[in-house]
Design a protein around this motif. Structure first.
Motif, PDB file in Angstrom:
ATOM      1  N   LEU A   1      13.084 -10.350  -7.856  1.00 30.87           N
ATOM      2  CA  LEU A   1      12.796  -9.900  -9.215  1.00 30.87           C
ATOM      3  C   LEU A   1      13.254 -10.941 -10.230  1.00 30.87           C
ATOM      4  O   LEU A   1      14.045 -11.823  -9.932  1.00 30.87           O
ATOM      5  CB  LEU A   1      13.471  -8.551  -9.469  1.00 30.87           C
ATOM      6  N   GLY A   2      12.722 -10.817 -11.443  1.00 30.85           N
ATOM      7  CA  GLY A   2      13.098 -11.741 -12.504  1.00 30.85           C
ATOM      8  C   GLY A   2      12.419 -13.089 -12.437  1.00 30.85           C
ATOM      9  O   GLY A   2      12.809 -14.022 -13.142  1.00 30.85           O
ATOM     10  N   LYS A   3      11.394 -13.225 -11.609  1.00 24.99           N
ATOM     11  CA  LYS A   3      10.683 -14.499 -11.466  1.00 24.99           C
ATOM     12  C   LYS A   3       9.259 -14.420 -12.007  1.00 24.99           C
ATOM     13  O   LYS A   3       8.470 -15.324 -11.785  1.00 24.99           O
ATOM     14  CB  LYS A   3      10.666 -14.921  -9.992  1.00 24.99           C
ATOM     15  N   TRP A   4       8.909 -13.338 -12.656  1.00 25.09           N
ATOM     16  CA  TRP A   4       7.571 -13.159 -13.228  1.00 25.09           C
ATOM     17  C   TRP A   4       6.479 -13.094 -12.163  1.00 25.09           C
ATOM     18  O   TRP A   4       5.310 -13.346 -12.444  1.00 25.09           O
ATOM     19  CB  TRP A   4       7.244 -14.253 -14.252  1.00 25.09           C
ATOM     20  N   PHE A   5       6.848 -12.764 -10.934  1.00 25.62           N
ATOM     21  CA  PHE A   5       5.827 -12.545  -9.922  1.00 25.62           C
ATOM     22  C   PHE A   5       4.975 -11.341 -10.345  1.00 25.62           C
ATOM     23  O   PHE A   5       5.504 -10.330 -10.817  1.00 25.62           O
ATOM     24  CB  PHE A   5       6.447 -12.274  -8.560  1.00 25.62           C
ATOM     25  N   PRO A   6       3.644 -11.417 -10.151  1.00 26.07           N
ATOM     26  CA  PRO A   6       2.750 -10.375 -10.679  1.00 26.07           C
ATOM     27  C   PRO A   6       2.634  -9.167  -9.755  1.00 26.07           C
ATOM     28  O   PRO A   6       1.559  -8.836  -9.253  1.00 26.07           O
ATOM     29  CB  PRO A   6       1.414 -11.120 -10.796  1.00 26.07           C
ATOM     30  N   PHE A   7       3.743  -8.477  -9.555  1.00 27.10           N
ATOM     31  CA  PHE A   7       3.735  -7.311  -8.682  1.00 27.10           C
ATOM     32  C   PHE A   7       3.156  -6.096  -9.401  1.00 27.10           C
ATOM     33  O   PHE A   7       3.380  -5.889 -10.600  1.00 27.10           O
ATOM     34  CB  PHE A   7       5.153  -6.980  -8.219  1.00 27.10           C
ATOM     35  N   ASP A   8       2.449  -5.267  -8.639  1.00 25.73           N
ATOM     36  CA  ASP A   8       1.954  -4.001  -9.164  1.00 25.73           C
ATOM     37  C   ASP A   8       2.934  -2.865  -8.911  1.00 25.73           C
ATOM     38  O   ASP A   8       2.833  -1.811  -9.553  1.00 25.73           O
ATOM     39  CB  ASP A   8       0.600  -3.670  -8.524  1.00 25.73           C
ATOM     40  N   LEU A   9       3.863  -3.067  -7.999  1.00 22.46           N
ATOM     41  CA  LEU A   9       4.926  -2.096  -7.737  1.00 22.46           C
ATOM     42  C   LEU A   9       6.090  -2.860  -7.116  1.00 22.46           C
ATOM     43  O   LEU A   9       5.885  -3.711  -6.246  1.00 22.46           O
ATOM     44  CB  LEU A   9       4.456  -0.996  -6.774  1.00 22.46           C
TER      45      LEU A   9
ATOM     46  N   ILE B   1       2.777  -5.955  -3.829  1.00 22.63           N
ATOM     47  CA  ILE B   1       3.973  -5.120  -3.817  1.00 22.63           C
ATOM     48  C   ILE B   1       5.179  -5.991  -3.472  1.00 22.63           C
ATOM     49  O   ILE B   1       5.129  -6.788  -2.530  1.00 22.63           O
ATOM     50  CB  ILE B   1       3.846  -3.983  -2.780  1.00 22.63           C
ATOM     51  N   GLY B   2       6.269  -5.840  -4.222  1.00 17.59           N
ATOM     52  CA  GLY B   2       7.493  -6.569  -3.961  1.00 17.59           C
ATOM     53  C   GLY B   2       8.573  -5.639  -3.444  1.00 17.59           C
ATOM     54  O   GLY B   2       8.888  -4.624  -4.067  1.00 17.59           O
TER      55      GLY B   2
ATOM     56  N   ASP C   1      10.691  -0.808 -10.054  1.00 20.74           N
ATOM     57  CA  ASP C   1      10.003   0.455 -10.294  1.00 20.74           C
ATOM     58  C   ASP C   1      10.601   1.586  -9.471  1.00 20.74           C
ATOM     59  O   ASP C   1      10.606   2.744  -9.901  1.00 20.74           O
ATOM     60  CB  ASP C   1       8.510   0.326  -9.956  1.00 20.74           C
ATOM     61  N   VAL C   2      11.070   1.257  -8.271  1.00 19.29           N
ATOM     62  CA  VAL C   2      11.643   2.260  -7.364  1.00 19.29           C
ATOM     63  C   VAL C   2      12.985   1.739  -6.865  1.00 19.29           C
ATOM     64  O   VAL C   2      13.061   0.627  -6.341  1.00 19.29           O
ATOM     65  CB  VAL C   2      10.711   2.543  -6.163  1.00 19.29           C
ATOM     66  N   LEU C   3      14.019   2.550  -7.017  1.00 20.40           N
ATOM     67  CA  LEU C   3      15.347   2.204  -6.524  1.00 20.40           C
ATOM     68  C   LEU C   3      15.662   3.037  -5.292  1.00 20.40           C
ATOM     69  O   LEU C   3      15.572   4.273  -5.327  1.00 20.40           O
ATOM     70  CB  LEU C   3      16.409   2.469  -7.604  1.00 20.40           C
ATOM     71  N   VAL C   4      16.045   2.350  -4.223  1.00 21.90           N
ATOM     72  CA  VAL C   4      16.479   3.007  -2.988  1.00 21.90           C
ATOM     73  C   VAL C   4      17.893   2.528  -2.689  1.00 21.90           C
ATOM     74  O   VAL C   4      18.128   1.325  -2.583  1.00 21.90           O
ATOM     75  CB  VAL C   4      15.543   2.678  -1.807  1.00 21.90           C
ATOM     76  N   ARG C   5      18.815   3.469  -2.538  1.00 19.57           N
ATOM     77  CA  ARG C   5      20.180   3.117  -2.170  1.00 19.57           C
ATOM     78  C   ARG C   5      20.284   3.169  -0.649  1.00 19.57           C
ATOM     79  O   ARG C   5      19.995   4.182  -0.035  1.00 19.57           O
ATOM     80  CB  ARG C   5      21.161   4.092  -2.807  1.00 19.57           C
TER      81      ARG C   5
ATOM     82  N   VAL D   1       0.918   3.364  -3.289  1.00 19.33           N
ATOM     83  CA  VAL D   1       0.256   2.061  -3.200  1.00 19.33           C
ATOM     84  C   VAL D   1      -1.240   2.232  -2.945  1.00 19.33           C
ATOM     85  O   VAL D   1      -2.073   1.527  -3.533  1.00 19.33           O
ATOM     86  CB  VAL D   1       0.902   1.203  -2.099  1.00 19.33           C
ATOM     87  N   ALA D   2      -1.604   3.181  -2.087  1.00 26.37           N
ATOM     88  CA  ALA D   2      -3.019   3.394  -1.772  1.00 26.37           C
ATOM     89  C   ALA D   2      -3.808   3.822  -2.999  1.00 26.37           C
ATOM     90  O   ALA D   2      -5.023   3.589  -3.069  1.00 26.37           O
ATOM     91  CB  ALA D   2      -3.154   4.432  -0.664  1.00 26.37           C
ATOM     92  N   ALA D   3      -3.132   4.426  -3.976  1.00 29.19           N
ATOM     93  CA  ALA D   3      -3.811   4.884  -5.187  1.00 29.19           C
ATOM     94  C   ALA D   3      -3.757   3.868  -6.325  1.00 29.19           C
ATOM     95  O   ALA D   3      -4.340   4.104  -7.385  1.00 29.19           O
ATOM     96  CB  ALA D   3      -3.188   6.201  -5.652  1.00 29.19           C
ATOM     97  N   LEU D   4      -3.080   2.734  -6.107  1.00 31.35           N
ATOM     98  CA  LEU D   4      -2.888   1.762  -7.175  1.00 31.35           C
ATOM     99  C   LEU D   4      -4.153   0.947  -7.443  1.00 31.35           C
ATOM    100  O   LEU D   4      -4.825   0.499  -6.510  1.00 31.35           O
ATOM    101  CB  LEU D   4      -1.771   0.781  -6.809  1.00 31.35           C
ATOM    102  N   ASP D   5      -4.424   0.729  -8.699  1.00 32.93           N
ATOM    103  CA  ASP D   5      -5.385  -0.287  -9.123  1.00 32.93           C
ATOM    104  C   ASP D   5      -4.578  -1.452  -9.683  1.00 32.93           C
ATOM    105  O   ASP D   5      -3.731  -1.248 -10.561  1.00 32.93           O
ATOM    106  CB  ASP D   5      -6.320   0.259 -10.202  1.00 32.93           C
TER     107      ASP D   5
END
Length: 218
Positions: A147-155, A33-34, A195-199, A19-23
């Motif tokens: 998710l699935g709501k078109w929210f403008p998440f970067d990650l 971030i979501g 983008d990232v799956l955590v079980r 996240v710190a490296a994200l533009d």
């Protein structure tokens, strides 16, 4: 999909570095971030851990919970207090989230966001003051059905619970919501949409599908 064991501390550090490296993809000044998952998955705990890790890295972060953006009781309970379809489609004030949280972080926005909107116990507005997120500050929006709501998440990160784990860890008075999460799994497919799956079936032993950008995350 191959899952690898990881600790919460290492997961948090890997996400914070990313996240710190994200533009922001839209060219704005604030990464969004979501952190998605059913309440028993603990998205709020991860959001708070991530906020602390980002601050150590010199980045401001604001945690916002979707459950603080509920619609009034008259709308949530229009079809009864335990209607899973209403929970899926009508409990969360997505319009307010766009207007008060996500929109101000668009390119050219003010960065001035509302941290919470509605107190469900009192069934009235919280009247919390706005928070100024400085350029480079990070929004950490967490909660269910994101998710699935078109929210403008970067990650996006999805904390997944298998149906059996979700069933076991859901309090008895909230089990009526389970069909809503089954519908979400069928219609949105959060395990592949994120983008990232955590079980997180065992809260002491998470596992993740390590993305290509995470080196040595296990």
């Amino acid at each position: 999909m191959r899952l690898e064991p990881i600790t919460w501390d290492r997961l948090t550090d890997a996400l914070a570095d990313r996240v710190a490296a994200l533009d922001p993809a839209d060219g704005g000044a604030w990464p969004r971030i979501g952190l998605d998952g059913a309440p028993p998955a603990g998205t709020g705990d991860l959001a708070r851990r991530l906020a602390d890790a980002l601050r150590v890295r010199g980045r401001s972060a604001q945690v916002v919970a979707t459950e603080d953006f509920l619609r009034p009781a008259s709308l949530r309970f229009e079809y009864g207090h335990r209607d899973p379809e209403s929970y899926y489609d009508g409990w969360f004030d997505t319009g307010a989230l766009w207007r008060e949280v996500l929109g101000p972080l668009d390119p050219g926005g003010t960065g001035r966001i509302l941290p919470d909107l509605w107190d469900p116990a009192a069934d009235r507005a919280t009247r919390s003051p706005y928070v100024q997120l400085p350029p480079g500050g990070v929004l950490l929006l967490h909660g269910p059905l994101l998710l699935g709501k078109w929210f403008p998440f970067d990650l996006t990160v999805h904390l997944a619970l298998a149906p059996g784990a979700l069933d076991r860890r859901t309090p008895p008075d909230e089990r009526w919501r389970l069909p809503a999460f089954a519908r979400y799994a069928d219609e949105v497919g959060p395990e592949t949409a994120a983008d990232v799956l955590v079980r997180a079936d065992d809260p002491r032993r998470p596992a993740w599908a390590r993305p290509a950008w995470a080196a040595g995350g296990a």
